[in-house]
Design an enzyme around this catalytic site. Structure first.
Site, PDB file in Angstrom:
ATOM      1  N   GLU A   1      33.576  49.906  41.464  1.00 22.58           N
ATOM      2  CA  GLU A   1      34.974  49.714  41.873  1.00 22.58           C
ATOM      3  C   GLU A   1      35.690  51.061  41.952  1.00 22.58           C
ATOM      4  O   GLU A   1      36.850  51.213  41.543  1.00 22.58           O
ATOM      5  CB  GLU A   1      35.703  48.746  40.940  1.00 22.58           C
TER       6      GLU A   1
ATOM      7  N   ILE B   1      42.716  41.332  42.910  1.00 27.81           N
ATOM      8  CA  ILE B   1      41.338  41.208  42.463  1.00 27.81           C
ATOM      9  C   ILE B   1      40.797  39.833  42.856  1.00 27.81           C
ATOM     10  O   ILE B   1      41.443  38.807  42.660  1.00 27.81           O
ATOM     11  CB  ILE B   1      41.235  41.403  40.929  1.00 27.81           C
TER      12      ILE B   1
END
Length: 182
Positions: free
Chosen positions: A81, A165
């Site tokens: 990420e 997210i």
């Protein structure tokens, strides 16, 4: 000579799986690695890297206060990420590779659901010594290079905060043509 690597792709291309494989390869040779993921990514629990293949591992997290130059010496640093890294953190990781000789491999997205770059990705593209696109395919069969956000009914969302997210329930990968025409 150690390098800063950036491995990027659209959603669902196997970035986390590839990262876990690299960690396994180092560890199988008796070398210590440090794995990190973004603290804000809580899809499978905070501090967990989970691949769509079912592999999962507890790892360290990074947030805005993480100082990568303070890490103890290891054989390799792996960051999942990586689009959520700050500019300063990308610079720290580049310095870690160049000055301390620690290979750093970052995995992440290049752009968001609007086609806008993430700040961390901009600096990874600028500073990485080695850049590789991990391939994925669009539902039409062409190479996917973009990310599309969808709502609960699967309808495309074109506006909103850059960061939201989510996994397969919130995002789809798309080729450039489908990104602009669907």
């Amino acid at each position: 000579m150690a390098k800063l690597y950036f491995r990027y792709s659209a959603m669902n291309a196997g970035k986390s799986t590839a990262m876990l494989q690299v960690a396994h390869n180092y560890e199988e040779q008796g070398q210590q690695v440090r794995l990190f993921t973004a603290a804000i990514d809580d899809r499978f629990g905070v501090g967990k890297i989970t691949s769509r293949l079912g592999l999962q591992r507890d790892v360290g997290t990074f947030d805005a206060d993480t100082d990568f130059l303070a890490l103890e010496r290891v054989a390799c640093v792996l960051v999942d990420e990586a689009q959520f890294l700050s500019v300063t953190q990308v610079q720290q990781l580049h310095q870690l590779a160049q000055v301390q000789g620690v290979p750093v491999i970052c995995y992440g997205l290049r752009t968001d659901f609007r086609g806008e770059p993430f700040p961390g990705s901009i600096y990874l593209l600028a500073l990485a010594d080695d850049i590789e696109e991990l391939k994925n395919i669009c539902s039409c069969g062409k190479k996917a290079t973009m990310n599309v956000r969808v709502d609960e009914a699967g309808r495309r969302i074109r506006e909103g905060e850059q960061i939201s997210i989510g996994g397969n329930e919130r995002y789809r990968q798309a080729c450039g043509r489908c990104f602009y025409t669907t």
